[in-house]
Write an enzyme that holds these catalytic residues in place. Structure first.
Site, short mmCIF file in Angstrom:
data_model
loop_
_atom_site.label_atom_id
_atom_site.label_comp_id
_atom_site.label_asym_id
_atom_site.label_seq_id
_atom_site.Cartn_x
_atom_site.Cartn_y
_atom_site.Cartn_z
N SER A 138 112.45 14.41 -113.57
CA SER A 138 112.64 14.98 -114.90
C SER A 138 112.06 14.02 -115.92
O SER A 138 112.12 12.80 -115.75
CB SER A 138 114.12 15.18 -115.19
OG SER A 138 114.31 15.43 -116.57
N TYR A 152 122.63 12.51 -115.77
CA TYR A 152 121.47 13.24 -115.21
C TYR A 152 120.24 12.33 -115.21
O TYR A 152 119.52 12.24 -114.20
CB TYR A 152 121.22 14.50 -116.05
CG TYR A 152 120.03 15.32 -115.62
CD1 TYR A 152 120.14 16.29 -114.63
CD2 TYR A 152 118.78 15.15 -116.23
CE1 TYR A 152 119.04 17.07 -114.24
CE2 TYR A 152 117.68 15.91 -115.85
CZ TYR A 152 117.81 16.87 -114.86
OH TYR A 152 116.73 17.63 -114.49
P1 NAP Z 1 116.95 26.53 -111.35
O1 NAP Z 1 116.13 27.66 -111.89
O2 NAP Z 1 118.38 26.41 -111.75
O3 NAP Z 1 116.85 26.57 -109.74
C1 NAP Z 1 117.55 25.60 -109.00
C2 NAP Z 1 117.22 25.76 -107.53
O4 NAP Z 1 117.91 24.72 -106.81
C3 NAP Z 1 117.70 27.07 -106.93
O5 NAP Z 1 116.84 27.41 -105.86
C4 NAP Z 1 119.10 26.72 -106.41
O6 NAP Z 1 119.53 27.57 -105.34
C5 NAP Z 1 118.86 25.30 -105.90
N1 NAP Z 1 120.08 24.48 -105.94
C6 NAP Z 1 120.82 24.15 -107.03
N2 NAP Z 1 121.84 23.35 -106.67
C7 NAP Z 1 121.75 23.19 -105.33
C8 NAP Z 1 122.52 22.48 -104.37
N3 NAP Z 1 123.61 21.79 -104.73
N4 NAP Z 1 122.13 22.52 -103.08
C9 NAP Z 1 121.05 23.22 -102.72
N5 NAP Z 1 120.27 23.92 -103.56
C10 NAP Z 1 120.62 23.89 -104.86
O7 NAP Z 1 116.30 25.12 -111.72
P2 NAP Z 1 114.80 24.67 -112.07
O8 NAP Z 1 114.68 24.63 -113.54
O9 NAP Z 1 113.83 25.43 -111.25
O10 NAP Z 1 114.88 23.15 -111.58
C11 NAP Z 1 114.28 22.69 -110.39
C12 NAP Z 1 114.24 21.16 -110.43
O11 NAP Z 1 113.51 20.74 -111.58
C13 NAP Z 1 115.61 20.52 -110.54
O12 NAP Z 1 115.65 19.36 -109.74
C14 NAP Z 1 115.72 20.16 -112.02
O13 NAP Z 1 116.59 19.08 -112.24
C15 NAP Z 1 114.27 19.81 -112.32
N6 NAP Z 1 113.91 19.92 -113.75
C16 NAP Z 1 114.01 21.11 -114.42
C17 NAP Z 1 113.65 21.15 -115.76
C18 NAP Z 1 113.73 22.40 -116.60
O14 NAP Z 1 113.59 22.31 -117.84
N7 NAP Z 1 113.91 23.59 -116.00
C19 NAP Z 1 113.20 19.99 -116.40
C20 NAP Z 1 113.11 18.82 -115.69
C21 NAP Z 1 113.46 18.78 -114.36
P3 NAP Z 1 120.30 29.00 -105.65
O15 NAP Z 1 119.25 29.90 -106.27
O16 NAP Z 1 120.74 29.48 -104.32
O17 NAP Z 1 121.41 28.68 -106.60
#
Ligand code: NAP
Length: 243
Positions: A138, A152
């Site tokens: 992140s 975080y």
């Molecule tokens: P998201 O839309 O909430 O999707 C999260 C994914 O991770 C889903 O496939 C979810 O599965 C899975 N997941 C969540 N908790 C889990 C757990 N405890 N065990 C196994 N699987 C789990 O999130 P995203 O925005 O795509 O984020 C993906 C990554 O990018 C994360 O690591 C996040 O911290 C990072 N990130 C995101 C952003 C942003 O602005 N979106 C920015 C910086 C970094 P289910 O669908 O089954 O719940």
């Protein structure tokens, strides 16, 4: 030609789903994990298959080390090999420092750095020489423009050290390890029309959110031929929020 195989954690939606689709388009067979959204994981599996690849959806809680190791082993057993792992599954709880509980801190550390270590270690046991490990961090690991994100940010900054160590441990086998640090990215975790979105956009150089495809493009570069000399790196894909 034999197809390469990638394992993507958290591939049921958001960034992980974009990575799974992109790697499928680049010719990979793809195993993807999810925590609870089995129907959505099944839809991404179908998309990968429609792109001509084999696919596997696996239910895996990231904090469960045994389940992660089993997912790596099942991928190798059912898809025949392992070339790329993408550690993406993540959570984003935030709140006032005074109210953060140790349970929340432990959960963040379990789902981000501990799970990433377990995934990389298990993958290294099965991966071919020349394999690729990509972790999703992140921008908050590099710069924290707003309050409420201390735990975080701590959990994500650990990935920078993790990939440096992995790069040295696995370099002799030609295996690379890198972390991609996304900035605000339009997913259910952080929708571009959410209550904090305008404030987040204001902190970027480009004045915009990233799309999941923006992140997937860099992951695909690291997973492809162009990534073979990049290792131990932390790469920002963040619309300039850390500029
Ligand atoms: P998201 O839309 O909430 O999707 C999260 C994914 O991770 C889903 O496939 C979810 O599965 C899975 N997941 C969540 N908790 C889990 C757990 N405890 N065990 C196994 N699987 C789990 O999130 P995203 O925005 O795509 O984020 C993906 C990554 O990018 C994360 O690591 C996040 O911290 C990072 N990130 C995101 C952003 C942003 O602005 N979106 C920015 C910086 C970094 P289910 O669908 O089954 O719940």
């Amino acid at each position: 030609m034999t197809r390469k195989v990638a394992l993507v954690t958290g591939g049921s939606r958001g960034i992980g789903a974009a990575v799974a689709r992109r790697l499928a388009g680049d010719g990979f067979d793809v195993a993807l994990t999810y925590r609870s959204a089995g129907d959505r994981a099944a839809a991404i599996v179908k998309e990968v298959e429609a792109a001509g690849g084999r696919a596997l959806g696996l239910r895996v809680e990231a904090a469960d080390a045994g389940a992660l190791v089993a997912a790596v082993e099942r991928t190798v057993r059912e898809l025949g090999r392992l070339d790329v792992v993408v550690g993406n599954a993540g959570i984003a709880p935030y709140g006032a420092l005074e109210e953060v509980t140790l349970e929340e801190v432990d959960r963040l550390l379990a789902v981000h750095p501990r799970a990433s270590f377990v995934l990389a270690q298990a993958a290294a046991r099965h991966m071919r020489d020349g394999g690729r490990i990509v972790l999703i961090g992140s921008s908050l690991a590099e710069r924290v423009p707003y309050p409420g994100w201390t735990a975080y940010a701590m959990s994500k900054s650990a990935l920078t050290g993790l990939v440096k160590g992995l790069a040295r441990d696995l370099g002799p086998r030609g295996i690379t390890a890198n972390v991609v640090h996304p900035g605000s990215t339009d997913t259910e975790m952080n929708p571009a029309d959410g209550p904090d979105a305008d404030e987040e956009r204001r902190h970027t150089a480009l004045g915009r959110y990233c799309s999941p495809d923006d992140i997937a493009a860099t992951v695909a570069h690291l997973a492809g031929d162009g990534g073979r000399a990049i290792t131990g790196a932390a790469i920002s894909v963040d619309a300039g929020v850390t500029a």
